[in-house]
Motif scaffolding. Structure first.
Motif, PDB file in Angstrom:
ATOM      1  N   GLU A   1     109.902 -21.577   4.939  1.00 17.13           N
ATOM      2  CA  GLU A   1     109.319 -20.297   5.339  1.00 17.13           C
ATOM      3  C   GLU A   1     110.341 -19.160   5.242  1.00 17.13           C
ATOM      4  O   GLU A   1     110.029 -18.067   4.766  1.00 17.13           O
ATOM      5  CB  GLU A   1     108.801 -20.431   6.769  1.00 17.13           C
ATOM      6  N   ASN A   2     111.553 -19.414   5.684  1.00 21.36           N
ATOM      7  CA  ASN A   2     112.608 -18.403   5.630  1.00 21.36           C
ATOM      8  C   ASN A   2     112.896 -17.977   4.195  1.00 21.36           C
ATOM      9  O   ASN A   2     112.982 -16.791   3.892  1.00 21.36           O
ATOM     10  CB  ASN A   2     113.886 -18.933   6.287  1.00 21.36           C
ATOM     11  N   LEU A   3     113.020 -18.957   3.314  1.00 19.45           N
ATOM     12  CA  LEU A   3     113.286 -18.650   1.910  1.00 19.45           C
ATOM     13  C   LEU A   3     112.103 -17.902   1.298  1.00 19.45           C
ATOM     14  O   LEU A   3     112.280 -16.892   0.618  1.00 19.45           O
ATOM     15  CB  LEU A   3     113.576 -19.939   1.143  1.00 19.45           C
ATOM     16  N   ALA A   4     110.903 -18.369   1.588  1.00 23.01           N
ATOM     17  CA  ALA A   4     109.697 -17.779   0.998  1.00 23.01           C
ATOM     18  C   ALA A   4     109.488 -16.331   1.422  1.00 23.01           C
ATOM     19  O   ALA A   4     109.053 -15.510   0.616  1.00 23.01           O
ATOM     20  CB  ALA A   4     108.469 -18.608   1.372  1.00 23.01           C
ATOM     21  N   LYS A   5     109.814 -16.001   2.668  1.00 25.44           N
ATOM     22  CA  LYS A   5     109.484 -14.662   3.161  1.00 25.44           C
ATOM     23  C   LYS A   5     110.232 -13.559   2.422  1.00 25.44           C
ATOM     24  O   LYS A   5     109.734 -12.450   2.334  1.00 25.44           O
ATOM     25  CB  LYS A   5     109.705 -14.561   4.668  1.00 25.44           C
ATOM     26  N   TRP A   6     111.396 -13.842   1.891  1.00 24.16           N
ATOM     27  CA  TRP A   6     112.106 -12.761   1.202  1.00 24.16           C
ATOM     28  C   TRP A   6     112.285 -12.981  -0.295  1.00 24.16           C
ATOM     29  O   TRP A   6     112.759 -12.100  -0.992  1.00 24.16           O
ATOM     30  CB  TRP A   6     113.444 -12.478   1.872  1.00 24.16           C
ATOM     31  N   ILE A   7     111.838 -14.123  -0.812  1.00 25.48           N
ATOM     32  CA  ILE A   7     112.082 -14.384  -2.227  1.00 25.48           C
ATOM     33  C   ILE A   7     110.792 -14.467  -3.053  1.00 25.48           C
ATOM     34  O   ILE A   7     110.808 -14.184  -4.242  1.00 25.48           O
ATOM     35  CB  ILE A   7     112.945 -15.663  -2.376  1.00 25.48           C
ATOM     36  N   THR A   8     109.669 -14.824  -2.424  1.00 33.09           N
ATOM     37  CA  THR A   8     108.413 -14.997  -3.157  1.00 33.09           C
ATOM     38  C   THR A   8     107.936 -13.675  -3.752  1.00 33.09           C
ATOM     39  O   THR A   8     107.984 -12.635  -3.100  1.00 33.09           O
ATOM     40  CB  THR A   8     107.329 -15.592  -2.235  1.00 33.09           C
ATOM     41  N   GLU A   9     107.498 -13.775  -5.004  1.00 34.95           N
ATOM     42  CA  GLU A   9     106.990 -12.631  -5.777  1.00 34.95           C
ATOM     43  C   GLU A   9     108.050 -11.561  -6.011  1.00 34.95           C
ATOM     44  O   GLU A   9     107.730 -10.396  -6.247  1.00 34.95           O
ATOM     45  CB  GLU A   9     105.736 -12.048  -5.137  1.00 34.95           C
ATOM     46  N   ARG A  10     109.292 -11.969  -5.967  1.00 32.49           N
ATOM     47  CA  ARG A  10     110.400 -11.050  -6.225  1.00 32.49           C
ATOM     48  C   ARG A  10     111.068 -11.434  -7.536  1.00 32.49           C
ATOM     49  O   ARG A  10     111.035 -12.580  -7.962  1.00 32.49           O
ATOM     50  CB  ARG A  10     111.434 -11.136  -5.090  1.00 32.49           C
TER      51      ARG A  10
ATOM     52  N   ILE B   1     117.461 -13.402 -10.513  1.00 35.15           N
ATOM     53  CA  ILE B   1     118.372 -13.748 -11.599  1.00 35.15           C
ATOM     54  C   ILE B   1     118.795 -15.191 -11.355  1.00 35.15           C
ATOM     55  O   ILE B   1     119.247 -15.542 -10.268  1.00 35.15           O
ATOM     56  CB  ILE B   1     119.613 -12.829 -11.620  1.00 35.15           C
ATOM     57  N   ILE B   2     118.646 -16.006 -12.372  1.00 32.37           N
ATOM     58  CA  ILE B   2     118.972 -17.426 -12.279  1.00 32.37           C
ATOM     59  C   ILE B   2     120.205 -17.689 -13.132  1.00 32.37           C
ATOM     60  O   ILE B   2     120.239 -17.336 -14.304  1.00 32.37           O
ATOM     61  CB  ILE B   2     117.822 -18.316 -12.810  1.00 32.37           C
TER      62      ILE B   2
ATOM     63  N   ASP C   1     117.917  -9.301  -5.241  1.00 31.12           N
ATOM     64  CA  ASP C   1     118.524  -8.069  -4.711  1.00 31.12           C
ATOM     65  C   ASP C   1     120.030  -8.233  -4.485  1.00 31.12           C
ATOM     66  O   ASP C   1     120.582  -7.746  -3.499  1.00 31.12           O
ATOM     67  CB  ASP C   1     117.854  -7.639  -3.404  1.00 31.12           C
ATOM     68  N   GLY C   2     120.686  -8.963  -5.376  1.00 36.67           N
ATOM     69  CA  GLY C   2     122.127  -9.144  -5.293  1.00 36.67           C
ATOM     70  C   GLY C   2     122.586 -10.178  -4.287  1.00 36.67           C
ATOM     71  O   GLY C   2     123.784 -10.394  -4.116  1.00 36.67           O
ATOM     72  N   HIS C   3     121.649 -10.842  -3.606  1.00 40.03           N
ATOM     73  CA  HIS C   3     121.999 -11.846  -2.599  1.00 40.03           C
ATOM     74  C   HIS C   3     121.815 -13.248  -3.162  1.00 40.03           C
ATOM     75  O   HIS C   3     120.791 -13.547  -3.783  1.00 40.03           O
ATOM     76  CB  HIS C   3     121.135 -11.691  -1.345  1.00 40.03           C
ATOM     77  N   ASP C   4     122.776 -14.118  -2.912  1.00 37.91           N
ATOM     78  CA  ASP C   4     122.726 -15.524  -3.297  1.00 37.91           C
ATOM     79  C   ASP C   4     121.789 -16.242  -2.327  1.00 37.91           C
ATOM     80  O   ASP C   4     122.094 -16.380  -1.134  1.00 37.91           O
ATOM     81  CB  ASP C   4     124.148 -16.089  -3.237  1.00 37.91           C
ATOM     82  N   ALA C   5     120.648 -16.690  -2.809  1.00 34.45           N
ATOM     83  CA  ALA C   5     119.625 -17.297  -1.950  1.00 34.45           C
ATOM     84  C   ALA C   5     120.138 -18.541  -1.227  1.00 34.45           C
ATOM     85  O   ALA C   5     119.828 -18.745  -0.048  1.00 34.45           O
ATOM     86  CB  ALA C   5     118.382 -17.641  -2.766  1.00 34.45           C
TER      87      ALA C   5
ATOM     88  N   ARG D   1     123.641 -19.339   5.793  1.00 30.02           N
ATOM     89  CA  ARG D   1     123.936 -18.339   6.834  1.00 30.02           C
ATOM     90  C   ARG D   1     122.863 -18.298   7.912  1.00 30.02           C
ATOM     91  O   ARG D   1     123.154 -18.041   9.079  1.00 30.02           O
ATOM     92  CB  ARG D   1     124.081 -16.952   6.206  1.00 30.02           C
ATOM     93  N   ALA D   2     121.627 -18.543   7.516  1.00 32.03           N
ATOM     94  CA  ALA D   2     120.513 -18.518   8.465  1.00 32.03           C
ATOM     95  C   ALA D   2     120.442 -19.788   9.313  1.00 32.03           C
ATOM     96  O   ALA D   2     119.614 -19.885  10.216  1.00 32.03           O
ATOM     97  CB  ALA D   2     119.191 -18.336   7.706  1.00 32.03           C
ATOM     98  N   GLY D   3     121.308 -20.754   9.017  1.00 29.44           N
ATOM     99  CA  GLY D   3     121.275 -22.015   9.760  1.00 29.44           C
ATOM    100  C   GLY D   3     120.122 -22.903   9.341  1.00 29.44           C
ATOM    101  O   GLY D   3     119.635 -23.706  10.123  1.00 29.44           O
ATOM    102  N   LEU D   4     119.701 -22.782   8.070  1.00 28.57           N
ATOM    103  CA  LEU D   4     118.549 -23.538   7.593  1.00 28.57           C
ATOM    104  C   LEU D   4     118.855 -24.411   6.387  1.00 28.57           C
ATOM    105  O   LEU D   4     117.946 -24.871   5.691  1.00 28.57           O
ATOM    106  CB  LEU D   4     117.388 -22.589   7.308  1.00 28.57           C
ATOM    107  N   ALA D   5     120.149 -24.624   6.135  1.00 26.27           N
ATOM    108  CA  ALA D   5     120.568 -25.528   5.061  1.00 26.27           C
ATOM    109  C   ALA D   5     122.016 -25.935   5.300  1.00 26.27           C
ATOM    110  O   ALA D   5     122.773 -25.215   5.952  1.00 26.27           O
ATOM    111  CB  ALA D   5     120.428 -24.860   3.692  1.00 26.27           C
ATOM    112  N   TRP D   6     122.341 -27.084   4.779  1.00 27.62           N
ATOM    113  CA  TRP D   6     123.724 -27.571   4.787  1.00 27.62           C
ATOM    114  C   TRP D   6     124.408 -27.129   3.506  1.00 27.62           C
ATOM    115  O   TRP D   6     123.774 -27.020   2.453  1.00 27.62           O
ATOM    116  CB  TRP D   6     123.748 -29.094   4.794  1.00 27.62           C
ATOM    117  N   TRP D   7     125.693 -26.901   3.589  1.00 28.79           N
ATOM    118  CA  TRP D   7     126.503 -26.779   2.379  1.00 28.79           C
ATOM    119  C   TRP D   7     126.564 -28.179   1.794  1.00 28.79           C
ATOM    120  O   TRP D   7     126.885 -29.150   2.489  1.00 28.79           O
ATOM    121  CB  TRP D   7     127.890 -26.245   2.730  1.00 28.79           C
ATOM    122  N   ASP D   8     126.258 -28.316   0.528  1.00 23.39           N
ATOM    123  CA  ASP D   8     126.205 -29.616  -0.142  1.00 23.39           C
ATOM    124  C   ASP D   8     127.605 -30.006  -0.605  1.00 23.39           C
ATOM    125  O   ASP D   8     127.982 -29.782  -1.749  1.00 23.39           O
ATOM    126  CB  ASP D   8     125.224 -29.548  -1.316  1.00 23.39           C
TER     127      ASP D   8
END
Length: 163
Positions: free
Chosen positions: A69-78, A81-82, A100-104, A110-117
């Protein structure tokens, strides 16, 4: 059986239509989970992208839905750059995704919703390794989302226990 082989061959042909290192833009049309998206490029081709350098909670796992949900709210339909540098299983591209220049991926950590792999750290630049590690450390210290749990279960452990 011939039909299955033909479908498999067509799938691989589409998946490998980009070289192992590719940079392209496209519109994010789907967020599969907290670390996987689908992008539609200018040629109307769909590309499934796994965000490099992170591992997000799985569906059915604590914080799995919130991560998606966190990822979708700011990235969907945007427009994104891959920067893809390799393929995962089944031809999925693995790379950094910028909106928008941010690394997803970094933003998910940073949001506490993923581990660094960490296992894929050698594939990252030294700068990215440092940024991702620091972002996870700060999210842990601030007890953001999944770090509120005393012992959050990493997705790789969760997957192995649910196979």
């Amino acid at each position: 059986m011939k039909r299955v082989r033909a479908i498999a061959a067509a799938t691989l042909a589409v998946a490998f239509s980009f070289p192992a290192h590719a940079e392209f833009t496209g519109t994010v049309i789907d967020v599969v989970d907290g670390d996987t998206i689908t992008v539609l490029d200018a040629n109307q081709q769909r590309h499934k992208i796994r965000l490099a350098g992170i591992d997000a909670p799985e569906r059915g796992q604590a914080f799995g839905f919130r991560s998606k949900e966190n990822l979708a709210k700011w990235i969907t339909e945007r427009e994104a750059i891959i920067e893809a540098d390799k393929y995962a299983r089944r031809g999925m591209l693995v790379g950094k995704v910028y909106v928008d220049g941010h690394d997803a991926g970094l933003e998910q950590i940073r949001a506490g919703l993923a581990w660094w792999d960490r296992p894929s750290a050698n594939a990252q630049s030294p700068e990215d390794r440092e940024l991702y590690e620091l972002a996870e450390k700060q999210a842990r210290e601030r007890k953001l989302r999944l770090w509120r749990d005393a012992r959050p279960v990493p997705p790789w452990e969760w997957r192995s226990s649910h196979r």
